[in-house]
Motif scaffolding. Structure first.
Motif, PDB file in Angstrom:
ATOM      1  N   GLY A  39       0.803  -1.207   0.000  1.00 44.04           N
ATOM      2  CA  GLY A  39       0.000   0.000   0.000  1.00 44.04           C
ATOM      3  C   GLY A  39       0.838   1.260   0.000  1.00 44.04           C
ATOM      4  N   TYR A  40       0.258   2.318  -0.522  1.00 46.65           N
ATOM      5  CA  TYR A  40       0.894   3.629  -0.449  1.00 46.65           C
ATOM      6  C   TYR A  40      -0.199   4.692  -0.451  1.00 46.65           C
ATOM      7  CZ  TYR A  40       0.025   4.162  -5.505  1.00 46.65           C
ATOM      8  OH  TYR A  40      -0.566   4.261  -6.736  1.00 46.65           O
ATOM      9  N   ALA A  41       0.099   5.816   0.196  1.00 48.36           N
ATOM     10  CA  ALA A  41      -0.839   6.938   0.248  1.00 48.36           C
ATOM     11  C   ALA A  41      -0.502   7.903  -0.886  1.00 48.36           C
ATOM     12  CB  ALA A  41      -0.746   7.643   1.601  1.00 48.36           C
ATOM     13  N   PRO A  42      -1.383   8.061  -1.873  1.00 46.14           N
ATOM     14  CA  PRO A  42      -1.057   8.898  -3.040  1.00 46.14           C
ATOM     15  C   PRO A  42      -0.689  10.333  -2.705  1.00 46.14           C
ATOM     16  CG  PRO A  42      -3.040   7.594  -3.446  1.00 46.14           C
ATOM     17  CD  PRO A  42      -2.708   7.437  -1.990  1.00 46.14           C
ATOM     18  N   HIS A  94      -6.670  -5.849   2.668  1.00 46.62           N
ATOM     19  CA  HIS A  94      -6.673  -5.304   1.307  1.00 46.62           C
ATOM     20  C   HIS A  94      -5.251  -4.946   0.889  1.00 46.62           C
ATOM     21  CE1 HIS A  94      -7.962  -3.137  -2.242  1.00 46.62           C
ATOM     22  NE2 HIS A  94      -7.428  -2.015  -1.804  1.00 46.62           N
ATOM     23  N   ILE A  95      -4.443  -4.542   1.866  1.00 44.81           N
ATOM     24  CA  ILE A  95      -3.006  -4.395   1.659  1.00 44.81           C
ATOM     25  C   ILE A  95      -2.290  -5.234   2.705  1.00 44.81           C
ATOM     26  CG2 ILE A  95      -3.116  -2.119   0.593  1.00 44.81           C
ATOM     27  CD1 ILE A  95      -2.308  -0.896   3.306  1.00 44.81           C
ATOM     28  N   ASN A  96      -1.078  -5.692   2.365  1.00 46.09           N
ATOM     29  CA  ASN A  96      -0.272  -6.465   3.295  1.00 46.09           C
ATOM     30  C   ASN A  96       0.778  -5.625   4.000  1.00 46.09           C
ATOM     31  OD1 ASN A  96      -0.249  -8.841   0.654  1.00 46.09           O
ATOM     32  ND2 ASN A  96      -1.534  -8.994   2.482  1.00 46.09           N
ATOM     33  N   VAL A  97       1.226  -4.566   3.332  1.00 44.67           N
ATOM     34  CA  VAL A  97       2.318  -3.743   3.861  1.00 44.67           C
ATOM     35  C   VAL A  97       2.047  -2.282   3.540  1.00 44.67           C
ATOM     36  CG1 VAL A  97       4.820  -3.342   3.893  1.00 44.67           C
ATOM     37  CG2 VAL A  97       3.942  -5.613   3.308  1.00 44.67           C
ATOM     38  N   PHE A 218      10.550  11.648  13.691  1.00 47.33           N
ATOM     39  CA  PHE A 218       9.840  10.405  13.383  1.00 47.33           C
ATOM     40  C   PHE A 218      10.826   9.288  13.045  1.00 47.33           C
ATOM     41  CE2 PHE A 218       7.133  13.928  11.845  1.00 47.33           C
ATOM     42  CZ  PHE A 218       6.066  13.766  12.716  1.00 47.33           C
ATOM     43  N   ALA A 219      10.668   8.161  13.728  1.00 45.11           N
ATOM     44  CA  ALA A 219      11.403   6.942  13.401  1.00 45.11           C
ATOM     45  C   ALA A 219      10.433   6.047  12.620  1.00 45.11           C
ATOM     46  CB  ALA A 219      11.887   6.248  14.670  1.00 45.11           C
ATOM     47  N   LEU A 220      10.517   6.090  11.306  1.00 46.35           N
ATOM     48  CA  LEU A 220       9.500   5.494  10.437  1.00 46.35           C
ATOM     49  C   LEU A 220       9.717   3.989  10.254  1.00 46.35           C
ATOM     50  CD1 LEU A 220       9.452   8.398   7.848  1.00 46.35           C
ATOM     51  CD2 LEU A 220       7.704   7.912   9.575  1.00 46.35           C
ATOM     52  N   GLN A 221       8.600   3.269  10.180  1.00 46.48           N
ATOM     53  CA  GLN A 221       8.614   1.813  10.087  1.00 46.48           C
ATOM     54  C   GLN A 221       7.650   1.356   9.000  1.00 46.48           C
ATOM     55  OE1 GLN A 221       7.977   1.910  14.700  1.00 46.48           O
ATOM     56  NE2 GLN A 221       8.470  -0.206  14.165  1.00 46.48           N
ATOM     57  N   CYS A 222       7.616   0.035   8.792  1.00 49.02           N
ATOM     58  CA  CYS A 222       6.601  -0.608   7.955  1.00 49.02           C
ATOM     59  C   CYS A 222       5.703  -1.453   8.853  1.00 49.02           C
ATOM     60  CB  CYS A 222       7.231  -1.516   6.903  1.00 49.02           C
ATOM     61  SG  CYS A 222       8.347  -0.693   5.760  1.00 49.02           S
ATOM     62  N   VAL A 223       4.420  -1.509   8.522  1.00 49.88           N
ATOM     63  CA  VAL A 223       3.469  -2.357   9.226  1.00 49.88           C
ATOM     64  C   VAL A 223       3.005  -3.431   8.263  1.00 49.88           C
ATOM     65  CG1 VAL A 223       1.575  -0.751   8.710  1.00 49.88           C
ATOM     66  CG2 VAL A 223       1.324  -2.420  10.560  1.00 49.88           C
ATOM     67  N   VAL A 224       2.903  -4.672   8.758  1.00 52.92           N
ATOM     68  CA  VAL A 224       2.598  -5.828   7.914  1.00 52.92           C
ATOM     69  C   VAL A 224       1.347  -6.520   8.432  1.00 52.92           C
ATOM     70  CG1 VAL A 224       3.510  -7.941   6.874  1.00 52.92           C
ATOM     71  CG2 VAL A 224       5.086  -6.124   7.568  1.00 52.92           C
TER      72      VAL A 224
END
Length: 258
Positions: A39-42, A94-97, A218-224
Motif C-alpha cells: 500500500g501507499y498513500a497517493p 486489502h493491503i499487506n504492507v 519520526f522513526a518510520l517503520q513498515c506495518v505488515v
C-alpha cells in the motif's frame, strides 16, 4: 513538466536499476502464492511517493517494495490507499504492507507485525532567506504557516494553532505550499525534512531556508498485515534484513541530495 525535471526523473530511473539488483538475496516466504500487496498513500510527498499517470512512479516506496518482494522471491502489486482508509485496508488485508508510518498513526497497532525503523525524518519549518530564521515556537508567533490537510502535528504546535498564536493554513500539497511561500502568501510551511530537501533541490529554490528547529522527530517503520502471523513475521524480517545488511541506505541514495 520541465526538461530539467524530466531529466532528473530519468536519472532516478537509471540509478534504481543497479541498486534494486543488489537486493536479490532470496528470503523464502513459504505458503504465499499471491503478489505482495504493497500500500501507499497517493498524497504522501516525494520522494516517498511519486504518482505518474495514476500509477506509482520512481520513489522510495516503489524501490523499497520491489527490493522486499525480490528478497522474498515474490511479485509485488502497489495499491493506492488514502490516508483515512489505511486502518481499514490493513484490517481487511486489502493491503499487506505500508511503510512511512509509526504505531501511533495506526489503530490497534499491536495486532500487526512491525519492521524495525527503516529510516528517520522530522517535521521542520521552511521559510524564505529574506526572513529571520525560525528557532522555536515563539519565532512563529502571528505567522501564517502552510500545513497538510488532515495532518496532526506535534502537541506544542497544535496548541499554538488552536489558540491562534500561529495561523494554520491547509494547502493541497508540498509544491503548492512552497509556491505560496515564495509569493508571500505564507510566512512559513511545515514539512518532512527529506521531502523539502528533495523538492527544493529539484526546483532549484535556493532562496528558501530549511530551519534547524525540529518540530517533531519520526522513526518510520513498515506495518505488515496477513491473516497468518507467520507470513507477517517473514515479511517484516525481510524488510529488517535490508536495513541490517546495509542494502536500504544504498537504495535511498538516488533520492538524497538531488
Amino acid at each position: 513538466m520541465s526538461e530539467l525535471l524530466r531529466e532528473k526523473g530519468r536519472n532516478v530511473r537509471r540509478a534504481l536499476i543497479p541498486l534494486i539488483s543488489t537486493s536479490l538475496v532470496i528470503w523464502p516466504l513459504t505458503g504465499l502464492g499471491s503478489p505482495l500487496k504493497w500500500g501507499y498513500a497517493p498524497n504522501d510527498p516525494a520522494p516517498y511517493v511519486v504518482v505518474e499517470n495514476h500509477q506509482l512512479g520512481p520513489s522510495i516506496t516503489l524501490t523499497l517494495g520491489h527490493a522486499v518482494a525480490e528478497r522474498l522471491g515474490r511479485s509485488v502489486r502497489f495499491i493506492p490507499v488514502p490516508n483515512n482508509r489505511i486502518d481499514d485496508a490493513l484490517a481487511s488485508h486489502h493491503i499487506n504492507v505500508i511503510c512511512n508510518t509509526i504505531p501511533n498513526w495506526i489503530e490497534q497497532p499491536d495486532r500487526y507485525q512491525w519492521s524495525q525503523v527503516i529510516y528517520e525524518d522530522a517535521d521542520i519549518i521552511i521559510n524564505r532567506l529574506d526572513q529571520a530564521p525560525i528557532h522555536d515556537l515563539g519565532s512563529l508567533s502571528g505567522a501564517i504557516v502552510g500545513t497538510t490537510l488532515g495532518y496532526y502535528y506535534a502537541p506544542e504546535l497544535t496548541n499554538a494553532f488552536n489558540s491562534g498564536q500561529v495561523i494554520r493554513h491547509d494547502a493541497r500539497n508540498l509544491p503548492t505550499r512552497l509556491n505560496m511561500l515564495l509569493h508571500g502568501r505564507l510566512d512559513a510551511t511545515i514539512e518532512f525534512r527529506r521531502s523539502a530537501q528533495y523538492a527544493i533541490a529539484q526546483q532549484g529554490l535556493d532562496n528558501l531556508r530549511l530551519n534547524d528547529w525540529v518540530v517533531e522527530h519520526f522513526a518510520l517503520q513498515c506495518v505488515v498485515s496477513y491473516p497468518d502471523p507467520n507470513w507477517s513475521r517473514q515479511v517484516a524480517e525481510a524488510i529488517d534484513s535490508l536495513v541490517e545488511d546495509g542494502t536500504l541506505p544504498h537504495l535511498l541514495q538516488p533520492f538524497e541530495g538531488l
